[in-house]
Design a protein around this motif. Structure first.
Motif, short mmCIF file in Angstrom:
data_model
loop_
_atom_site.label_atom_id
_atom_site.label_comp_id
_atom_site.label_asym_id
_atom_site.label_seq_id
_atom_site.Cartn_x
_atom_site.Cartn_y
_atom_site.Cartn_z
N TYR A 1 -4.52 13.31 11.04
CA TYR A 1 -3.07 13.21 11.19
C TYR A 1 -2.61 11.75 11.16
CZ TYR A 1 -3.19 18.13 12.51
OH TYR A 1 -3.36 19.49 12.50
N ARG B 1 -0.17 10.11 8.16
CA ARG B 1 1.11 9.49 8.51
C ARG B 1 1.15 8.04 8.06
NH1 ARG B 1 2.98 10.57 14.55
NH2 ARG B 1 4.82 9.55 13.67
N ASN C 1 11.02 12.88 14.20
CA ASN C 1 10.33 12.21 13.10
C ASN C 1 9.88 13.24 12.07
OD1 ASN C 1 8.74 10.64 11.41
ND2 ASN C 1 7.90 9.43 13.10
N ASP D 1 7.92 12.80 9.61
CA ASP D 1 6.52 12.64 9.21
C ASP D 1 5.64 13.70 9.85
OD1 ASP D 1 7.26 10.52 7.71
OD2 ASP D 1 6.51 8.98 9.07
N ILE D 2 5.93 14.04 11.10
CA ILE D 2 5.12 15.04 11.80
C ILE D 2 5.25 16.40 11.12
CG2 ILE D 2 4.76 16.20 14.00
CD1 ILE D 2 5.67 13.72 15.41
N VAL E 1 3.24 16.30 7.89
CA VAL E 1 1.80 16.36 8.14
C VAL E 1 1.39 17.78 8.51
CG1 VAL E 1 -0.03 15.58 9.68
CG2 VAL E 1 1.59 13.94 8.77
#
Length: 271
Positions: free
Chosen positions: A103, A107, A203, A205-206, A209
């Protein structure tokens, strides 16, 4: 008849002359070739690392194909130590790809990208290794009666250390169970921890992912549906908190297979 032959001859002669003119035609100005693209300094720095990773990937993909062929055709003919050796090799291949696809690394590469393309990853290789690894672990533990072995050990007055009086097949089953439980716990813990952080931050990005990693999570959950029910029951105390955190997962495929797992394993435990 003579006029027809003359016309055909004249027509062929005319077409040949046109072709000859087109073949001998030379453009008045030379073709402008594009200027050579200067390599970026960043590419020069990254190319040795990417070349090393690419070389390892090619070798490992070939090895995965060979192991998959062996485990499908000759698994029953292998001895217990040989099966354990195959498990260890697959685990090392899986860990290599999983570490590259962690992870944190995904990211980090997302922030390095200047466009909307997915970050560099080895998710296909990780998924291929995971499928073969889980297939082997499930086959090795399919006939494992954990309760029976526990009763036998508790009824003995002599030394009951698992490695002393166990047969090679029993050692194989215990080793496969440990590896299977460890793998499931690791994948579920990483997914549940990231899912918990989704509610604490906005966020994106999480979310990206989690979306990239969802095929890995789905594969593990599907394999747990076919896990030996005795093994699942013994480790339910560790599995259950991790599974409940995924109930609110944004990925519909994860939630769908999670429901299948509850029906397959938890429903059988109800009185």
């Amino acid at each position: 008849m003579g006029n027809m032959m003359d016309n055909l001859f004249l027509r062929n002669l005319t077409s040949k002359s046109k072709n000859r003119v087109s073949d001998d035609y030379v453009p008045s100005s030379p073709v402008q070739l594009p200027d050579a693209v200067e390599p970026d300094d960043k590419d020069e720095v990254e190319s040795p690392l990417l070349g090393t990773v690419r070389g390892k990937c090619i070798t490992q993909l070939l090895l995965l194909g060979a192991i998959d062929s062996i485990q499908k055709k000759y698994w029953s003919k292998l001895k217990a130590p040989q099966k354990i050796a195959v498990m260890d090799i697959l685990l090392s291949l899986l860990e290599f790809a999983a570490s590259y696809n962690s992870y944190a690394n995904l990211r980090l590469r997302m922030h390095q990208n200047t466009d909307e393309r997915p970050p560099l990853n080895l998710l296909r290789q990780e998924l291929a290794a995971l499928c073969i690894y889980l297939d082997i672990l499930l086959k090795a533990t399919s006939g494992y009666d954990a309760n029976k072995e526990r009763d036998l050990n508790s009824s003995q007055d002599v030394d009951t250390t698992p490695g002393n009086n166990s047969t090679p097949e029993e050692k194989l089953e215990r080793t496969a169970e440990e590896k299977l439980v460890s793998l499931c716990e690791q994948v579920l813990k990483e997914a549940s921890d990231l899912q918990t952080s989704v509610g604490e931050t906005t966020n994106m990005d999480i979310h990206r992912v989690l979306e990239l990693r969802s095929p890995i999570i789905v594969k593990v959950l599907k394999s747990m549906c076919f896990m030996n029910n005795q093994i699942f029951k013994r480790n339910l105390r560790d599995f259950y908190p991790l599974l409940t955190k995924l109930v609110c997962c944004d990925q519909m495929d994860v939630r769908g297979v999670l429901g299948d797992l509850f029906k397959a394993q938890l429903k059988a435990l109800l009185p």
